[in-house]
Scaffold this active site. Sequence first.
Site, short mmCIF file in Angstrom:
data_model
loop_
_atom_site.label_atom_id
_atom_site.label_comp_id
_atom_site.label_asym_id
_atom_site.label_seq_id
_atom_site.Cartn_x
_atom_site.Cartn_y
_atom_site.Cartn_z
N ARG A 19 -2.83 11.01 10.28
CA ARG A 19 -1.14 10.50 10.24
C ARG A 19 -1.03 11.31 11.33
NH1 ARG A 19 3.02 8.62 8.13
NH2 ARG A 19 2.66 6.50 8.65
N GLY A 75 0.48 -1.31 -0.26
CA GLY A 75 -0.09 0.24 0.04
C GLY A 75 1.19 0.95 0.05
N CYS A 102 -10.97 21.33 16.92
CA CYS A 102 -10.77 21.66 18.64
C CYS A 102 -10.35 20.07 18.95
CB CYS A 102 -12.63 21.65 18.93
SG CYS A 102 -13.05 23.28 18.08
N GLU A 103 -8.96 19.55 18.71
CA GLU A 103 -8.72 18.63 19.56
C GLU A 103 -6.73 19.27 19.96
OE1 GLU A 103 -9.29 15.32 20.33
OE2 GLU A 103 -11.29 15.18 19.15
N1 LLP Z 1 -2.06 -6.04 3.49
C1 LLP Z 1 -2.72 -6.22 5.26
C2 LLP Z 1 -3.33 -6.86 5.15
C3 LLP Z 1 -2.94 -4.75 5.90
O1 LLP Z 1 -3.01 -5.10 7.13
C4 LLP Z 1 -1.85 -4.13 5.89
C5 LLP Z 1 -2.39 -2.56 6.40
C6 LLP Z 1 -1.76 -3.81 4.27
C7 LLP Z 1 -1.51 -4.70 3.29
C8 LLP Z 1 -0.86 -2.83 3.47
O2 LLP Z 1 0.04 -1.95 4.41
P1 LLP Z 1 1.99 -1.43 4.04
O3 LLP Z 1 1.94 -1.38 2.58
O4 LLP Z 1 0.68 -0.11 3.18
O5 LLP Z 1 2.43 -0.78 4.50
N2 LLP Z 1 -3.18 4.17 8.91
C9 LLP Z 1 -1.67 3.26 8.70
C10 LLP Z 1 -1.10 2.15 8.04
C11 LLP Z 1 -2.19 1.06 8.67
C12 LLP Z 1 -1.83 -0.02 8.13
C13 LLP Z 1 -2.96 -1.35 8.25
N3 LLP Z 1 -2.64 -2.68 6.83
C14 LLP Z 1 -0.99 4.50 8.74
O6 LLP Z 1 -1.35 5.34 8.27
O7 LLP Z 1 0.18 4.48 8.64
#
Ligand code: LLP
Length: 415
Positions: free
Chosen positions: A312, A275, A344-345
């Site tokens: 984030r 991702g 407001c945080e």
């Molecule tokens: N596969 C699964 C099962 C996942 O839970 C996730 C991310 C990914 C793939 C993708 O991971 P990446 O390649 O993006 O690291 N909101 C948080 C990140 C949460 C990730 C949740 N799962 C942030 O902004 O850092």
Amino acid sequence: MDYFHYKGDEAYCEEVPLRSIYESYGSPTYVYSLATLKRHCERLFDAFSSYRTMLCFAVKANSSIAYLKEVFSSGYGADVVSVGELERSLKAGIDPKKIVFSGVGKRAEEMTRAMKLGIYSFNVESAFELDLLAEISSSLNCSVNICLRVNPDIDAKTNPKITTGLDATKFGMRLAQIEPLLPIIRDHKQLNLVGVACHIGSQMIDMEPLKNAASFMVRMAGDLVQSGFPIKLINMGGGLGIKYRDEVPPSLDEYANVLLNAIRPTGLQLVIEPGRVVAGNTGVLLSSVIGVKSTESKNFIILDGSMTEFMRPAFYNSYHDIEPVKSDLSGNGTEIFDFVGPVCESSDVLGLDRSLHRPQAGDLFYIRGCGAYGASMASNYNSRVRPCEVMVDGSTIDVIKEREALEDLWRLERF
Ligand code: LLP
């Protein structure tokens, strides 16, 4: 590498001055660079080109349909965690056979929809999910590919809020929980156990935990093959970190080698769910200064962007560069400021202790590294409308999501 840069003292996305985006569409606005996105998609593909690998973009990182269209047209599949992400992916033109369905609590109607579409596989995360899948596949008389998502109890050495492979987290199953499920799977003629899956965390910089997880998965897949299951894939999830500040993430080739060195000898297909590494540096959040104020101990720049557009920093204390759209705001005579939003945080921060010239109301800034987990995590808290999103391609700007109107805030309310 991205295509956000300065020409003289003006910041550009590709051939478009960020100022002109502000003049046409206002702020806060997410600005994506298509050239950056295409480049990231290709580079990651190339890194795995020597081996049978299926790359499924983690839709949660950026789920805007026009954005997904570009990702899928580069050959990526999708990793979805809800029927909403599934339907978005379909609207973006994905072939259902390239969808993997992860997530720690899938509902019956979500499973049914995905099963009818004939998706590639479900990552099963608990015994109750297996029961439900078995029941639905029987009632639909539909055979279904499943992978068992394992929790290997390996510390990904990242922020605890995005650590997912430890025993104390809710994700996946430990081996002891999986063993009693095997006879159930074997006896159920519609359930095809085709693989094993894990995802130990996000924004990983150190590759040692991933290497250990890959060895763990290879052993587990081998044991299942020995027990007679026709395992054909290992899904290693996502998680590769990017540079937001001074992190030194591995190169794509180093990352690929960690996984391929482990998986190649098995001959099994590798699936990954990237991702952040694809999307993170494809986008910025353009924001303008509402006003500047000081207390005895702090100076604050209050932007029109906030934690509701970009969560984030508030949620993970994450660092993001914040740059002026006209670069002569920096230089001599700087002071230290916190960039904050109007919500407001006290946690509504975008950047702490940044050194710059005192800006004025109306000055423009852009926050870097907002392409992943930016717009997709935006909320309406404080009854703020969610922001506009534009995609820049060379010198053209496409609005891929309009700014919400005030009426959208109460469109579903009955009063
Ligand atoms: N596969 C699964 C099962 C996942 O839970 C996730 C991310 C990914 C793939 C993708 O991971 P990446 O390649 O993006 O690291 N909101 C948080 C990140 C949460 C990730 C949740 N799962 C942030 O902004 O850092």
